[in-house]
Motif scaffolding. Structure first.
Motif, PDB file in Angstrom:
ATOM      1  N   LEU A  31      62.851  41.969  14.677  1.00 12.38           N
ATOM      2  CA  LEU A  31      63.482  43.292  14.606  1.00 12.38           C
ATOM      3  C   LEU A  31      63.075  44.153  15.801  1.00 12.38           C
ATOM      4  N   LEU A  32      61.804  44.096  16.174  1.00 13.17           N
ATOM      5  CA  LEU A  32      61.341  44.860  17.328  1.00 13.17           C
ATOM      6  C   LEU A  32      61.990  44.361  18.609  1.00 13.17           C
ATOM      7  N   GLY A  33      62.080  43.046  18.776  1.00 14.65           N
ATOM      8  CA  GLY A  33      62.709  42.508  19.971  1.00 14.65           C
ATOM      9  C   GLY A  33      64.158  42.945  20.096  1.00 14.65           C
ATOM     10  N   TYR A  34      64.896  42.875  18.992  1.00 12.29           N
ATOM     11  CA  TYR A  34      66.291  43.332  19.004  1.00 12.29           C
ATOM     12  C   TYR A  34      66.361  44.828  19.286  1.00 12.29           C
ATOM     13  N   ASP A  35      65.484  45.601  18.669  1.00 10.07           N
ATOM     14  CA  ASP A  35      65.472  47.060  18.831  1.00 10.07           C
ATOM     15  C   ASP A  35      65.250  47.448  20.292  1.00 10.07           C
ATOM     16  N   LEU A  36      64.249  46.854  20.919  1.00 13.43           N
ATOM     17  CA  LEU A  36      63.956  47.161  22.329  1.00 13.43           C
ATOM     18  C   LEU A  36      65.142  46.834  23.222  1.00 13.43           C
ATOM     19  N   ALA A  37      65.743  45.675  22.997  1.00 11.69           N
ATOM     20  CA  ALA A  37      66.853  45.250  23.843  1.00 11.69           C
ATOM     21  C   ALA A  37      68.110  46.075  23.584  1.00 11.69           C
ATOM     22  N   GLU A  38      68.383  46.389  22.325  1.00 18.18           N
ATOM     23  CA  GLU A  38      69.575  47.173  21.989  1.00 18.18           C
ATOM     24  C   GLU A  38      69.521  48.566  22.594  1.00 18.18           C
ATOM     25  N   LEU A  39      68.344  49.166  22.601  1.00 15.03           N
ATOM     26  CA  LEU A  39      68.173  50.503  23.173  1.00 15.03           C
ATOM     27  C   LEU A  39      67.946  50.471  24.681  1.00 15.03           C
ATOM     28  N   GLY A  40      67.796  49.271  25.255  1.00 14.20           N
ATOM     29  CA  GLY A  40      67.559  49.164  26.687  1.00 14.20           C
ATOM     30  C   GLY A  40      66.187  49.631  27.117  1.00 14.20           C
ATOM     31  N   LEU A  41      65.225  49.592  26.205  1.00 14.61           N
ATOM     32  CA  LEU A  41      63.870  50.065  26.526  1.00 14.61           C
ATOM     33  C   LEU A  41      63.044  49.025  27.263  1.00 14.61           C
ATOM     34  N   ASN A  42      63.562  47.821  27.400  1.00 16.32           N
ATOM     35  CA  ASN A  42      62.832  46.785  28.139  1.00 16.32           C
ATOM     36  C   ASN A  42      63.223  46.769  29.611  1.00 16.32           C
ATOM     37  N   CYS A  43      63.629  47.906  30.128  1.00 12.63           N
ATOM     38  CA  CYS A  43      63.924  48.056  31.554  1.00 12.63           C
ATOM     39  C   CYS A  43      62.836  48.891  32.201  1.00 12.63           C
ATOM     40  N   ASP A  44      62.284  48.407  33.310  1.00 17.22           N
ATOM     41  CA  ASP A  44      61.219  49.138  33.977  1.00 17.22           C
ATOM     42  C   ASP A  44      61.805  50.195  34.905  1.00 17.22           C
ATOM     43  N   GLY A  45      60.938  50.906  35.592  1.00 16.29           N
ATOM     44  CA  GLY A  45      61.377  51.979  36.467  1.00 16.29           C
ATOM     45  C   GLY A  45      62.154  51.513  37.675  1.00 16.29           C
ATOM     46  N   CYS A  46      62.099  50.218  37.976  1.00  8.79           N
ATOM     47  CA  CYS A  46      62.811  49.673  39.144  1.00  8.79           C
ATOM     48  C   CYS A  46      64.191  49.128  38.777  1.00  8.79           C
ATOM     49  N   GLY A  47      64.576  49.283  37.525  1.00 11.46           N
ATOM     50  CA  GLY A  47      65.881  48.804  37.104  1.00 11.46           C
ATOM     51  C   GLY A  47      65.917  47.348  36.692  1.00 11.46           C
ATOM     52  N   ASP A  48      64.772  46.673  36.675  1.00  7.99           N
ATOM     53  CA  ASP A  48      64.719  45.269  36.267  1.00  7.99           C
ATOM     54  C   ASP A  48      64.507  45.169  34.755  1.00  7.99           C
ATOM     55  N   THR A  49      65.018  44.096  34.177  1.00  9.53           N
ATOM     56  CA  THR A  49      64.874  43.860  32.741  1.00  9.53           C
ATOM     57  C   THR A  49      63.628  43.035  32.475  1.00  9.53           C
ATOM     58  N   VAL A  50      62.782  43.527  31.610  1.00  5.98           N
ATOM     59  CA  VAL A  50      61.569  42.802  31.222  1.00  5.98           C
ATOM     60  C   VAL A  50      61.952  41.809  30.127  1.00  5.98           C
ATOM     61  N   PRO A  51      61.699  40.517  30.325  1.00  2.40           N
ATOM     62  CA  PRO A  51      62.092  39.521  29.314  1.00  2.40           C
ATOM     63  C   PRO A  51      61.340  39.711  28.004  1.00  2.40           C
ATOM     64  N   ILE A  52      62.064  39.502  26.914  1.00  3.16           N
ATOM     65  CA  ILE A  52      61.500  39.617  25.559  1.00  3.16           C
ATOM     66  C   ILE A  52      61.510  38.241  24.909  1.00  3.16           C
ATOM     67  N   THR A  53      60.343  37.809  24.431  1.00  2.63           N
ATOM     68  CA  THR A  53      60.218  36.511  23.773  1.00  2.63           C
ATOM     69  C   THR A  53      59.545  36.695  22.418  1.00  2.63           C
ATOM     70  N   VAL A  54      60.105  36.054  21.396  1.00  2.00           N
ATOM     71  CA  VAL A  54      59.548  36.102  20.043  1.00  2.00           C
ATOM     72  C   VAL A  54      59.043  34.710  19.682  1.00  2.00           C
ATOM     73  N   TYR A  55      57.758  34.624  19.316  1.00  2.00           N
ATOM     74  CA  TYR A  55      57.191  33.399  18.776  1.00  2.00           C
ATOM     75  C   TYR A  55      57.064  33.590  17.268  1.00  2.00           C
ATOM     76  N   SER A  56      57.930  32.901  16.534  1.00  2.00           N
ATOM     77  CA  SER A  56      57.999  33.053  15.087  1.00  2.00           C
ATOM     78  C   SER A  56      57.308  31.874  14.415  1.00  2.00           C
ATOM     79  N   PHE A  57      56.294  32.165  13.607  1.00  2.00           N
ATOM     80  CA  PHE A  57      55.566  31.125  12.877  1.00  2.00           C
ATOM     81  C   PHE A  57      55.909  31.241  11.391  1.00  2.00           C
ATOM     82  N   ALA A  58      56.560  30.186  10.850  1.00  3.25           N
ATOM     83  CA  ALA A  58      56.912  30.150   9.425  1.00  3.25           C
ATOM     84  C   ALA A  58      57.754  31.358   9.036  1.00  3.25           C
ATOM     85  N   GLY A  59      58.673  31.718   9.888  1.00  2.00           N
ATOM     86  CA  GLY A  59      59.474  32.904   9.650  1.00  2.00           C
ATOM     87  C   GLY A  59      60.719  32.654   8.823  1.00  2.00           C
TER      88      GLY A  59
END
Length: 461
Positions: free
Chosen positions: A297-325
């Motif tokens: 949910l957090l990964g989707y939230d960050l990406a949907e709102l575009g909050l994973n973009c740094d000050g230089c306009g680059d996208t910071v990759p988001i990775t989810v490691y799900s254990f027994a999810g």
């Protein structure tokens, strides 16, 4: 002929963004000599009792020379491993959906899965289940020493914030909604770790279900619209109402923090992105059981709102490691995560019923719901990401099939999973015992009955 990869020289900014294009990481991956592996080369399903071995044997000479591992040789080998991880970290984080890394399981990826799994396990070790403690149902230790206190002093991360959450649920006999409890932490890689990883890694780690209100939230399997972006609510994107409640509910009485779990996380992660905006960065979200749902949910939230973009306009990759999810959302949610580039690696035990919930009947396999756009697709739960399937079962302790330590133990020693042990009881066993000690009268059993059909189908009875 051995191929040695050059060791990149760190810039003055540690993991500063390069000015020219990075080399082909897949070529670097091919150049790495793969060590002997006990994982079956033709399948991602790893079974302890019947696991196929892929071990290369070398002929032992009659008088083998004695080789002394000097500090100089050990340092050189460590530098070669570091260079390899630093040069292909994007692939390890799922940039190409782990193509060629899962089947067979690449040793670097296996090591990273174990590393993040242990960062999740730290949340259980630090969680206080002693009813007589003043920190009852919260973290036993302060941020500065938490990792050290649970035996992970060399983890290479600095904890920057604790996260608290509680579903908006009132249990029978309670005066109001359940108070917020410690559910995880945010940490950032140290300078030394950032050099080794090839980027500044921000980690958010979540524990699984422990408290009574969390167990009840898990049973709330109805789908609800996420609506994380007010400007673009996307009514087709739906998630499980119980997980959404844990993620978004606010507890104004919490003495440790303020705001919902969601607000705490968005605030801290965006702060760290801004602080390290001139460096190569990654956002890694890891969790076990319910915690993996919150991570997604957090990964989707960050990406949907575009909050994973740094000050230089680059996208910071988001990775989810799900254990027994478990499953988190519907087909619309899965498709949107794919569109936004949220990478998810699901580590599951094929015998674990939790990974088949919710949606035993209405899921991605229901009459082509996951492949075709059908009228009932929006009501079907769907898994997100790439699956790494393990296969282990300990008949005398059924809780082992969902235990995080068993997952990590199999990845470390796949041929010895039968003897994986914890310090005492399994974490899940402790949590279930804690819940059963609290009386919810007949209401608890009525709520449990809602899911009994799905559980019976999941276990295969």
């Amino acid at each position: 002929m051995a191929v040695h990869l050059p060791v990149p020289q760190p810039s003055s900014g540690l993991c500063a963004k390069p000015q020219q294009q990075r080399g082909n990481a897949s070529t670097a991956a091919a150049a790495v000599a793969t060590p002997p592996s006990t994982f079956a080369p033709q399948t991602t399903r790893l079974s302890a009792p019947t696991i196929a071995l892929n071990i290369r044997h070398t002929t032992t000479p009659a008088a083998p020379p004695v080789v002394v591992m000097t500090e100089r040789v050990a340092k050189k080998q460590n530098e070669e491993t570091t260079a390899t991880l630093a040069s292909m970290w994007r692939e390890i984080q799922g940039a190409r959906d782990w193509a060629g890394l899962v089947e067979p399981l690449h040793p670097l990826l296996r090591a990273e899965i174990v590393r993040y799994g242990e960062l999740v396990a730290a949340t259980y070790k630090a969680f206080d289940l002693d009813a007589c403690s003043k920190r009852y149902l919260n973290c036993k230790y302060g941020k500065a020493r938490m990792l050290e206190a649970v035996g992970m002093a060399g983890a290479g991360y600095d904890v920057t914030r604790y996260i608290y959450a509680a579903p908006d649920i009132a249990l029978p006999g309670a005066a109001g909604p359940c108070p917020s409890r410690w559910i995880g932490y945010v940490a950032v890689a140290s300078d030394e770790t950032a050099r080794r990883l090839g980027r500044r890694d921000v980690v958010v780690s979540f524990r699984g279900t422990v408290t009574g209100s969390e167990w009840v939230a898990n049973m709330m399997s109805s789908l609800e619209q996420a609506r994380f972006d007010p400007a673009d609510p996307r009514p087709d994107v739906k998630v499980e109402s119980g997980f959404l409640s844990v993620y978004t509910s606010d507890d104004a009485t919490c003495r440790f923090t303020y705001g919902s779990c969601r607000n705490q996380l968005l605030s801290e992660v965006t702060r760290l992105i801004s602080k390290y905006k001139h460096e190569e960065m990654s956002i890694t979200l890891a969790g076990h059981s319910m915690g993996s749902s919150l991570a997604l949910l957090l990964g989707y939230d960050l990406a949907e709102l575009g909050l994973n973009c740094d000050g230089c306009g680059d996208t910071v990759p988001i990775t989810v490691y799900s254990f027994a999810g478990p499953r988190v959302g519907n087909t619309g949610f899965k498709n949107r995560c794919d569109e936004l580039g949220v990478k998810v690696l699901r580590v599951v035990n094929v015998n674990d019923p939790i990974t088949k919930l919710p949606g035993i009947f209405l899921n991605e396999n229901f009459f082509g719901a996951g492949r075709l756009e059908l009228p009932w697709s929006c009501a079907c739960y769907t898994h997100v990401g790439v699956e790494l399937a393990l296969d282990f079962f300990k008949a005398r302790d059924p809780a082992c099939v969902h235990d995080l330590d068993a997952y990590i133990g199999l990845l470390k020693c796949p041929n010895k999973v039968a003897v994986v042990k914890n310090d005492g009881e399994h974490v899940l066993s402790k949590a279930m015992k804690f819940v059963l000690q609290h009386s919810f009268d007949t209401w608890r059993w009525q709520m449990a009955a809602i899911q009994v059909g799905e559980l019976v189908q999941a276990i295969g009875l």
